[in-house]
Design a protein around this motif. Structure first.
Motif, PDB file in Angstrom:
ATOM      1  N   PRO A 134       1.015  -1.197  -0.257  1.00  0.00           N
ATOM      2  CA  PRO A 134       0.198   0.116  -0.299  1.00  0.00           C
ATOM      3  C   PRO A 134       0.806   1.229   0.088  1.00  0.00           C
ATOM      4  O   PRO A 134       0.450   2.056  -0.973  1.00  0.00           O
ATOM      5  CB  PRO A 134      -0.513   0.157   1.609  1.00  0.00           C
ATOM      6  CG  PRO A 134      -1.348  -1.893   1.322  1.00  0.00           C
ATOM      7  CD  PRO A 134      -0.061  -2.102   1.507  1.00  0.00           C
ATOM      8  N   ALA A 135       2.334   1.564   0.132  1.00  0.00           N
ATOM      9  CA  ALA A 135       3.067   2.147   0.821  1.00  0.00           C
ATOM     10  C   ALA A 135       3.582   2.579  -0.148  1.00  0.00           C
ATOM     11  O   ALA A 135       3.601   3.806  -0.956  1.00  0.00           O
ATOM     12  CB  ALA A 135       3.671   2.240   2.058  1.00  0.00           C
ATOM     13  N   LEU A 136       3.483   1.527  -1.167  1.00  0.00           N
ATOM     14  CA  LEU A 136       3.978   2.118  -2.927  1.00  0.00           C
ATOM     15  C   LEU A 136       2.853   2.431  -3.844  1.00  0.00           C
ATOM     16  O   LEU A 136       3.285   3.328  -4.619  1.00  0.00           O
ATOM     17  CB  LEU A 136       4.883   0.984  -3.140  1.00  0.00           C
ATOM     18  CG  LEU A 136       4.904   0.998  -4.668  1.00  0.00           C
ATOM     19  CD1 LEU A 136       6.583   1.310  -5.277  1.00  0.00           C
ATOM     20  CD2 LEU A 136       6.029  -0.509  -5.121  1.00  0.00           C
ATOM     21  N   VAL A 137       1.836   2.104  -3.795  1.00  0.00           N
ATOM     22  CA  VAL A 137       0.319   2.476  -4.089  1.00  0.00           C
ATOM     23  C   VAL A 137       0.082   4.276  -4.044  1.00  0.00           C
ATOM     24  O   VAL A 137      -0.052   5.192  -4.784  1.00  0.00           O
ATOM     25  CB  VAL A 137      -0.735   2.199  -4.038  1.00  0.00           C
ATOM     26  CG1 VAL A 137      -2.126   3.068  -4.420  1.00  0.00           C
ATOM     27  CG2 VAL A 137      -0.616   0.581  -4.713  1.00  0.00           C
ATOM     28  N   ASP A 138       0.990   4.347  -2.407  1.00  0.00           N
ATOM     29  CA  ASP A 138       0.396   5.810  -2.141  1.00  0.00           C
ATOM     30  C   ASP A 138       1.094   6.422  -2.996  1.00  0.00           C
ATOM     31  O   ASP A 138       1.156   7.658  -3.597  1.00  0.00           O
ATOM     32  CB  ASP A 138       0.785   5.468  -0.282  1.00  0.00           C
ATOM     33  CG  ASP A 138      -0.543   5.312   0.410  1.00  0.00           C
ATOM     34  OD1 ASP A 138      -1.380   5.485  -0.142  1.00  0.00           O
ATOM     35  OD2 ASP A 138       0.347   4.859   1.812  1.00  0.00           O
ATOM     36  N   ARG A 139       2.734   6.683  -3.055  1.00  0.00           N
ATOM     37  CA  ARG A 139       3.576   6.525  -3.672  1.00  0.00           C
ATOM     38  C   ARG A 139       3.103   6.740  -5.286  1.00  0.00           C
ATOM     39  O   ARG A 139       3.309   7.816  -5.911  1.00  0.00           O
ATOM     40  CB  ARG A 139       4.732   5.969  -3.699  1.00  0.00           C
ATOM     41  CG  ARG A 139       5.647   6.337  -2.447  1.00  0.00           C
ATOM     42  CD  ARG A 139       7.043   5.994  -2.529  1.00  0.00           C
ATOM     43  NE  ARG A 139       7.603   7.352  -3.021  1.00  0.00           N
ATOM     44  CZ  ARG A 139       8.887   7.257  -3.540  1.00  0.00           C
ATOM     45  NH1 ARG A 139       9.625   6.554  -3.643  1.00  0.00           N
ATOM     46  NH2 ARG A 139       9.311   8.178  -3.628  1.00  0.00           N
ATOM     47  N   LEU A 140       2.302   6.208  -5.435  1.00  0.00           N
ATOM     48  CA  LEU A 140       2.171   6.244  -7.517  1.00  0.00           C
ATOM     49  C   LEU A 140       0.445   7.492  -7.608  1.00  0.00           C
ATOM     50  O   LEU A 140       0.634   8.291  -8.051  1.00  0.00           O
ATOM     51  CB  LEU A 140       1.753   4.958  -8.241  1.00  0.00           C
ATOM     52  CG  LEU A 140       2.682   4.143  -8.281  1.00  0.00           C
ATOM     53  CD1 LEU A 140       1.839   2.388  -8.561  1.00  0.00           C
ATOM     54  CD2 LEU A 140       3.506   4.679  -9.126  1.00  0.00           C
ATOM     55  N   LEU A 174      -0.174   9.717 -10.878  1.00  0.00           N
ATOM     56  CA  LEU A 174      -0.425   8.238 -11.639  1.00  0.00           C
ATOM     57  C   LEU A 174      -1.173   7.389 -11.599  1.00  0.00           C
ATOM     58  O   LEU A 174      -1.907   6.430 -12.807  1.00  0.00           O
ATOM     59  CB  LEU A 174       1.019   6.813 -11.547  1.00  0.00           C
ATOM     60  CG  LEU A 174       1.206   6.395 -13.023  1.00  0.00           C
ATOM     61  CD1 LEU A 174       1.488   6.681 -14.391  1.00  0.00           C
ATOM     62  CD2 LEU A 174       2.538   5.319 -12.549  1.00  0.00           C
ATOM     63  N   VAL A 175      -1.675   7.131 -10.355  1.00  0.00           N
ATOM     64  CA  VAL A 175      -3.079   6.695 -10.333  1.00  0.00           C
ATOM     65  C   VAL A 175      -3.616   7.182  -9.133  1.00  0.00           C
ATOM     66  O   VAL A 175      -3.207   8.118  -8.360  1.00  0.00           O
ATOM     67  CB  VAL A 175      -2.819   4.925  -9.808  1.00  0.00           C
ATOM     68  CG1 VAL A 175      -1.783   4.353 -10.190  1.00  0.00           C
ATOM     69  CG2 VAL A 175      -1.948   5.413  -8.271  1.00  0.00           C
ATOM     70  N   ARG A 176      -5.081   6.809  -9.646  1.00  0.00           N
ATOM     71  CA  ARG A 176      -6.162   7.306  -8.544  1.00  0.00           C
ATOM     72  C   ARG A 176      -6.939   6.160  -7.265  1.00  0.00           C
ATOM     73  O   ARG A 176      -7.734   4.865  -8.757  1.00  0.00           O
ATOM     74  CB  ARG A 176      -6.931   8.287  -9.257  1.00  0.00           C
ATOM     75  CG  ARG A 176      -8.243   9.120  -8.132  1.00  0.00           C
ATOM     76  CD  ARG A 176      -8.762   9.439  -8.453  1.00  0.00           C
ATOM     77  NE  ARG A 176      -9.660   8.945  -9.617  1.00  0.00           N
ATOM     78  CZ  ARG A 176     -10.760   9.876 -10.532  1.00  0.00           C
ATOM     79  NH1 ARG A 176     -11.145  10.520 -10.299  1.00  0.00           N
ATOM     80  NH2 ARG A 176     -11.633   9.359 -11.372  1.00  0.00           N
ATOM     81  N   ARG A 177      -6.891   5.939  -6.534  1.00  0.00           N
ATOM     82  CA  ARG A 177      -7.957   5.708  -5.292  1.00  0.00           C
ATOM     83  C   ARG A 177      -9.086   5.358  -6.318  1.00  0.00           C
ATOM     84  O   ARG A 177      -9.584   6.376  -5.708  1.00  0.00           O
ATOM     85  CB  ARG A 177      -7.973   5.127  -4.312  1.00  0.00           C
ATOM     86  CG  ARG A 177      -6.130   5.208  -3.953  1.00  0.00           C
ATOM     87  CD  ARG A 177      -5.780   5.064  -2.700  1.00  0.00           C
ATOM     88  NE  ARG A 177      -4.652   5.276  -1.565  1.00  0.00           N
ATOM     89  CZ  ARG A 177      -4.065   3.258  -1.699  1.00  0.00           C
ATOM     90  NH1 ARG A 177      -4.592   2.263  -2.187  1.00  0.00           N
ATOM     91  NH2 ARG A 177      -2.622   4.166  -1.266  1.00  0.00           N
ATOM     92  N   ILE A 213       9.897   5.302  -8.822  1.00  0.00           N
ATOM     93  CA  ILE A 213       9.534   7.106  -8.536  1.00  0.00           C
ATOM     94  C   ILE A 213      10.663   7.515  -7.936  1.00  0.00           C
ATOM     95  O   ILE A 213      10.363   9.232  -8.112  1.00  0.00           O
ATOM     96  CB  ILE A 213       8.633   5.720  -7.155  1.00  0.00           C
ATOM     97  CG1 ILE A 213       7.636   5.215  -7.604  1.00  0.00           C
ATOM     98  CG2 ILE A 213       7.847   7.603  -6.734  1.00  0.00           C
ATOM     99  CD1 ILE A 213       6.639   4.491  -6.565  1.00  0.00           C
ATOM    100  N   ASP A 214      11.264   7.802  -7.721  1.00  0.00           N
ATOM    101  CA  ASP A 214      12.456   8.177  -7.035  1.00  0.00           C
ATOM    102  C   ASP A 214      12.648   8.804  -8.444  1.00  0.00           C
ATOM    103  O   ASP A 214      12.563  10.080  -8.038  1.00  0.00           O
ATOM    104  CB  ASP A 214      13.393   8.084  -6.206  1.00  0.00           C
ATOM    105  CG  ASP A 214      12.980   8.215  -5.117  1.00  0.00           C
ATOM    106  OD1 ASP A 214      11.903   8.228  -4.726  1.00  0.00           O
ATOM    107  OD2 ASP A 214      13.879   7.632  -4.453  1.00  0.00           O
ATOM    108  N   ALA A 215      13.262   8.952  -9.566  1.00  0.00           N
ATOM    109  CA  ALA A 215      13.546   9.141 -10.596  1.00  0.00           C
ATOM    110  C   ALA A 215      12.355  10.138 -11.753  1.00  0.00           C
ATOM    111  O   ALA A 215      12.839  10.897 -12.189  1.00  0.00           O
ATOM    112  CB  ALA A 215      14.604   8.180 -12.037  1.00  0.00           C
ATOM    113  N   GLN A 216      11.839   9.107 -11.695  1.00  0.00           N
ATOM    114  CA  GLN A 216      10.553   9.639 -11.639  1.00  0.00           C
ATOM    115  C   GLN A 216       9.255  11.286 -11.738  1.00  0.00           C
ATOM    116  O   GLN A 216       9.613  11.816 -12.724  1.00  0.00           O
ATOM    117  CB  GLN A 216       8.600   8.426 -12.362  1.00  0.00           C
ATOM    118  CG  GLN A 216       8.048   8.732 -13.416  1.00  0.00           C
ATOM    119  CD  GLN A 216       8.735   9.314 -14.895  1.00  0.00           C
ATOM    120  OE1 GLN A 216       9.012   8.082 -15.213  1.00  0.00           O
ATOM    121  NE2 GLN A 216       8.251  10.224 -15.603  1.00  0.00           N
ATOM    122  N   THR A 217       9.772  11.562 -10.179  1.00  0.00           N
ATOM    123  CA  THR A 217       9.386  12.364  -9.683  1.00  0.00           C
ATOM    124  C   THR A 217      10.416  13.729 -10.272  1.00  0.00           C
ATOM    125  O   THR A 217       9.718  14.570 -10.680  1.00  0.00           O
ATOM    126  CB  THR A 217       9.165  12.275  -8.760  1.00  0.00           C
ATOM    127  OG1 THR A 217       8.727  11.278  -7.524  1.00  0.00           O
ATOM    128  CG2 THR A 217       9.732  13.716  -7.438  1.00  0.00           C
TER     129      THR A 217
END
Length: 260
Positions: free
Chosen positions: A132-138, A143-146, A177-181
């Motif tokens: 879930p923490a990874l999803v939170d970062r997305l 990139l995503v929406r809950r 994710i760090d790089a994409q940010t």
């Protein structure tokens, strides 16, 4: 396509008072949609909220205008999700002409249709445990929406697919994710550079002239051609800079090996 100064709907006739407020049933009958569809459009944010009197909502001219535009876009093949994204940044009280122009200018730049997946499916495709923490970062990255019940709306499936390929090369998701940010920050600056160029060289003159209909097609053609040209220019520059960065990294690595 509707041009500035034109109305996308038929004249309601002398017996219809377009400024009279309507109930949801009257609005549906006025525009020719079902109440069920009208409520579905409202739930997606495609209509501005009605004026509430107690538990009754009242609708006006702006709701008729927006509903007609939604019907037109559906007829042109737009999905509700695409319409939602197109209208998300449009002014609530924009005129018919303004909404039509907004649609025409924005549509070529929108990403592909969103994809709905579960968190478990995303983890499986990435080859990592569900986190879930990874999803939170997305979600923070945009990139995503809950959506609830464990469902996720992937706003740009092409970007996700590219990211999954990078993860498949052995790059940890958090590092990607760090790089994409950081990449998004640079891409945002690039986009602003091109948009400012377009505004300064073509758009402002069009606006200052009152958005004349006879120049609209030229502006729209410029917008549609700007996207691939800008993408090609950015890709060419990226290849050059990537080659230089790889060369520098290889030289550093070889120097370290020789030093050992």
């Amino acid at each position: 396509m509707v041009t500035p100064g034109e109305s996308p709907h038929e004249d309601p006739g002398p017996e219809v008072d377009v400024d009279r407020e309507m109930t949801v049933d009257e609005l549906a009958a006025r525009v020719g949609v079902t109440v069920r569809n009208l409520r579905a459009y409202s739930a997606r944010g495609l209509l501005p909220p009605p004026r509430m009197v107690g538990r009754t909502g009242f609708y006006g001219r702006e709701h008729v205008t927006r509903l007609v535009l939604v019907r037109e876009m559906l007829a042109e093949g737009y999905s509700l999700a695409m319409i939602e994204r197109t209208l998300a940044s449009a002014p609530v009280n924009a005129s018919t002409a303004t909404l039509a122009l907004h649609r025409a200018l924005l549509a070529p730049w929108l990403p592909s249709e969103p994809e709905v997946i579960t968190g478990a499916e995303l983890a499986t495709r990435a080859g990592v445990p569900e986190d879930p923490a990874l999803v939170d970062r997305l979600v923070e990255l945009g990139l995503v929406r809950r959506l609830g019940d464990g469902d996720l709306e992937v706003r740009d499936p092409a970007l996700l697919a590219a990211g999954l390929q990078v993860v498949g090369l052995g790059v940890p998701p958090d590092a990607l994710i760090d790089a994409q940010t950081r990449v998004n920050e640079h891409v945002r600056a690039i986009a602003q550079t091109y948009v400012q160029m377009f505004v300064a060289t073509g758009w402002q003159a069009f606006v200052d002239a009152g958005a004349p209909a006879d120049r609209l097609e030229t502006v729209l053609d410029t917008v549609s051609r700007l996207q691939p040209v800008a993408a090609q220019a950015v890709l060419a520059a990226f290849r050059t800079e990537m080659a230089a960065a790889v060369e520098a990294a290889v030289e550093t690595a070889l120097s370290q090996l020789q030093g050992e």
